[in-house]
Design a protein around this motif. Structure first.
Motif, PDB file in Angstrom:
ATOM      1  N   ALA A   1       0.827  -1.206   0.000  1.00 45.20           N
ATOM      2  CA  ALA A   1       0.000   0.000   0.000  1.00 45.20           C
ATOM      3  C   ALA A   1       0.861   1.257   0.000  1.00 45.20           C
ATOM      4  O   ALA A   1       1.914   1.299   0.647  1.00 45.20           O
ATOM      5  CB  ALA A   1      -0.906   0.010   1.232  1.00 45.20           C
ATOM      6  N   LEU A   2       0.405   2.276  -0.717  1.00 43.96           N
ATOM      7  CA  LEU A   2       0.932   3.630  -0.550  1.00 43.96           C
ATOM      8  C   LEU A   2       0.057   4.258   0.535  1.00 43.96           C
ATOM      9  O   LEU A   2      -1.029   4.761   0.279  1.00 43.96           O
ATOM     10  CB  LEU A   2       0.833   4.408  -1.866  1.00 43.96           C
ATOM     11  CG  LEU A   2       1.799   3.971  -2.962  1.00 43.96           C
ATOM     12  CD1 LEU A   2       1.471   4.668  -4.274  1.00 43.96           C
ATOM     13  CD2 LEU A   2       3.238   4.261  -2.563  1.00 43.96           C
ATOM     14  N   ALA A   3       0.550   4.173   1.776  1.00 43.82           N
ATOM     15  CA  ALA A   3      -0.249   4.545   2.944  1.00 43.82           C
ATOM     16  C   ALA A   3       0.133   5.940   3.419  1.00 43.82           C
ATOM     17  O   ALA A   3       1.315   6.298   3.440  1.00 43.82           O
ATOM     18  CB  ALA A   3      -0.034   3.534   4.064  1.00 43.82           C
ATOM     19  N   TYR A   4      -0.868   6.721   3.833  1.00 41.80           N
ATOM     20  CA  TYR A   4      -0.606   8.114   4.180  1.00 41.80           C
ATOM     21  C   TYR A   4      -1.448   8.555   5.372  1.00 41.80           C
ATOM     22  O   TYR A   4      -2.439   7.911   5.734  1.00 41.80           O
ATOM     23  CB  TYR A   4      -0.878   9.020   2.975  1.00 41.80           C
ATOM     24  CG  TYR A   4      -2.325   9.041   2.530  1.00 41.80           C
ATOM     25  CD1 TYR A   4      -3.208  10.026   2.993  1.00 41.80           C
ATOM     26  CD2 TYR A   4      -2.833   8.088   1.657  1.00 41.80           C
ATOM     27  CE1 TYR A   4      -4.539  10.057   2.595  1.00 41.80           C
ATOM     28  CE2 TYR A   4      -4.158   8.105   1.248  1.00 41.80           C
ATOM     29  CZ  TYR A   4      -5.006   9.091   1.721  1.00 41.80           C
ATOM     30  OH  TYR A   4      -6.319   9.118   1.336  1.00 41.80           O
ATOM     31  N   ASN A   5      -1.042   9.667   5.954  1.00 40.79           N
ATOM     32  CA  ASN A   5      -1.759  10.262   7.083  1.00 40.79           C
ATOM     33  C   ASN A   5      -1.960  11.745   6.817  1.00 40.79           C
ATOM     34  O   ASN A   5      -1.096  12.575   7.126  1.00 40.79           O
ATOM     35  CB  ASN A   5      -0.977  10.049   8.380  1.00 40.79           C
ATOM     36  CG  ASN A   5      -1.634  10.728   9.577  1.00 40.79           C
ATOM     37  OD1 ASN A   5      -2.789  11.151   9.514  1.00 40.79           O
ATOM     38  ND2 ASN A   5      -0.906  10.845  10.666  1.00 40.79           N
TER      39      ASN A   5
ATOM     40  N   GLY B   1      -4.738   6.009   5.565  1.00 37.61           N
ATOM     41  CA  GLY B   1      -5.286   6.190   4.237  1.00 37.61           C
ATOM     42  C   GLY B   1      -4.469   5.374   3.251  1.00 37.61           C
ATOM     43  O   GLY B   1      -3.251   5.223   3.414  1.00 37.61           O
ATOM     44  N   ILE B   2      -5.106   4.813   2.231  1.00 41.33           N
ATOM     45  CA  ILE B   2      -4.414   4.045   1.197  1.00 41.33           C
ATOM     46  C   ILE B   2      -4.732   4.666  -0.150  1.00 41.33           C
ATOM     47  O   ILE B   2      -5.900   4.762  -0.546  1.00 41.33           O
ATOM     48  CB  ILE B   2      -4.839   2.566   1.221  1.00 41.33           C
ATOM     49  CG1 ILE B   2      -4.462   1.925   2.564  1.00 41.33           C
ATOM     50  CG2 ILE B   2      -4.191   1.804   0.068  1.00 41.33           C
ATOM     51  CD1 ILE B   2      -4.913   0.476   2.695  1.00 41.33           C
ATOM     52  N   ALA B   3      -3.707   5.125  -0.834  1.00 37.69           N
ATOM     53  CA  ALA B   3      -3.907   5.810  -2.108  1.00 37.69           C
ATOM     54  C   ALA B   3      -4.372   4.850  -3.184  1.00 37.69           C
ATOM     55  O   ALA B   3      -3.948   3.695  -3.240  1.00 37.69           O
ATOM     56  CB  ALA B   3      -2.607   6.484  -2.548  1.00 37.69           C
ATOM     57  N   LYS B   4      -5.257   5.336  -4.034  1.00 42.76           N
ATOM     58  CA  LYS B   4      -5.563   4.621  -5.271  1.00 42.76           C
ATOM     59  C   LYS B   4      -4.417   4.863  -6.244  1.00 42.76           C
ATOM     60  O   LYS B   4      -3.753   5.900  -6.197  1.00 42.76           O
ATOM     61  CB  LYS B   4      -6.873   5.125  -5.852  1.00 42.76           C
ATOM     62  CG  LYS B   4      -8.086   4.853  -4.975  1.00 42.76           C
ATOM     63  CD  LYS B   4      -9.359   5.412  -5.594  1.00 42.76           C
ATOM     64  CE  LYS B   4     -10.573   5.142  -4.713  1.00 42.76           C
ATOM     65  NZ  LYS B   4     -11.810   5.713  -5.291  1.00 42.76           N
TER      66      LYS B   4
END
Length: 371
Positions: A137-141, A259-262
């Protein structure tokens, strides 16, 4: 799904329910902790009581599922798997300290691993068997940013420091109407050597060769951000850092509620799901010959297929084609057959994608040939 190997089409990853494995004796049928469908599949248990394996940490949670199933279906047998990293898994295998090794990358001829493995296998070739598939995942905050879309070029520029703000015009162009804050992007990367890093950087190099010129390998080479050790470390740091982004196995991103980017490969934004990860495997190339099932992941990372999520980590079990004693070979074949038939729902809950029937048949054919 179409996987090309010497002109033959095979599948790799699927969604949907799968048959679970079982050991064939009547005494094992319906053993505690197994399902009725597992009880209906015959596997010849027996041989060595405890198998030993070591290596990739990325597949450890899947190994826990496999170990539970194996112990339930082949009563009196178990596997001891140590997560110590892919390099250790290969070195311990070639040193004949374990029965098989787990690795994020297949044996390297250039590093002498192929020859060392053949020596360990009494002069017989070792096989790389892809058993565990896990999306990255490209995971973000970023508070209140619930629908982020990135592509290979944007990811490459973020993780190399060419894009430093969340409201950068390039990100805004890929996210029309989104409320992007005027906030610094904090890159969080793996500070330890990692197969996840190696695969992520291979993805960046494949998907955006002009934007990612930093090279590859198991050490992060982007030159920006804050390094944290282990998947737990990067997911925890991202969770506690406003504006952070990282690359991490799907299960860690989900567990941390990040959050996981599309990802847009050119055919529209794709959400990370089991189905979209499976779609990315359509048309992937297999480079290995015969029962040595080495994958060409570049054909996955560079996919343009609609609905395909391209960031996927495949881990292998390195086994001897021949050269085991009879008890070890029998137990290993039973374990790998059980593992190949693991529950799709359990694997998905742990952040992995289950094997479909088409590839499972190819894999179990190789397993049956182990001697």
């Amino acid at each position: 799904m179409k996987i090309k190997q010497s002109g033959a089409a095979i599948g790799l990853v699927a969604v949907g329910a799968l048959l679970l494995s079982a050991c064939g004796s009547d005494n094992n049928t319906g053993a505690q902790g197994t399902s009725s469908s597992m009880a209906n599949l015959s596997v010849e248990c027996g041989g060595k009581a405890t198998l030993s394996a070591e290596g990739s940490s990325a597949q450890k949670n899947a190994m826990d599922i496999f170990a539970k199933d194996f112990q339930a279906k082949c009563q009196g047998q178990k596997i001891a798997y140590t997560k110590s990293g892919s390099g250790k898994g290969i070195s311990q295998f070639t040193a004949k300290q374990i029965d098989f090794g787990g690795t994020d990358s297949p044996l390297s001829k250039e590093k002498g691993e192929v020859d060392k493995a053949a020596q360990r296998c009494e002069g017989n070739p070792a096989w790389n068997l892809p058993l565990v598939f896990g999306p990255v995942a490209l995971a973000y905050n970023v508070p209140n940013l619930n629908n982020l879309v990135l592509n290979g070029e944007l990811a490459a520029k973020v993780f190399s420091g060419q894009i430093t703000k969340w409201n950068d015009p390039a990100i805004a162009a890929a996210n029309p109407g989104a409320s992007l804050p005027d906030k610094k992007i904090v890159v969080i990367y793996r500070s330890d050597e990692s197969g996840t890093t190696e695969n992520f950087q291979t993805y960046l190099k494949t998907a955006a060769p002009q934007a990612w010129t930093k090279g590859g390998g198991k050490k992060f080479t982007g030159g920006v951000g804050e390094g944290k050790e282990s998947s737990d470390g990067v997911s925890s740091a991202t969770k506690s850092t406003d504006g952070a982004i990282t690359y991490v196995e799907w299960s860690f991103a989900k567990n941390a509620k990040l959050g996981i980017a599309k990802v847009d490969t050119g055919a529209g934004a794709v959400e990370l799901t089991s189905a979209s990860a499976a779609k990315a495997i359509d048309g992937a190339q297999v480079k290995g010959t015969g029962n040595d099932l080495v994958l060409d992941l570049n054909s996955i990372y560079g996919t343009k297929a609609a609905g395909a999520y391209p960031l996927l980590l495949a881990t292998y079990e390195v086994v001897c084609s021949k050269g085991y004693d009879a008890d070890t070979a029998k137990a290993l074949k039973a374990f790998l057959t059980v593992a190949a038939n693991a529950s799709a729902s359990e694997l998905e809950a742990a952040g992995y994608v289950a094997l479909p029937e088409t590839f499972k048949k190819k894999l179990t054919t190789a397993v049956s040939a182990i001697a």
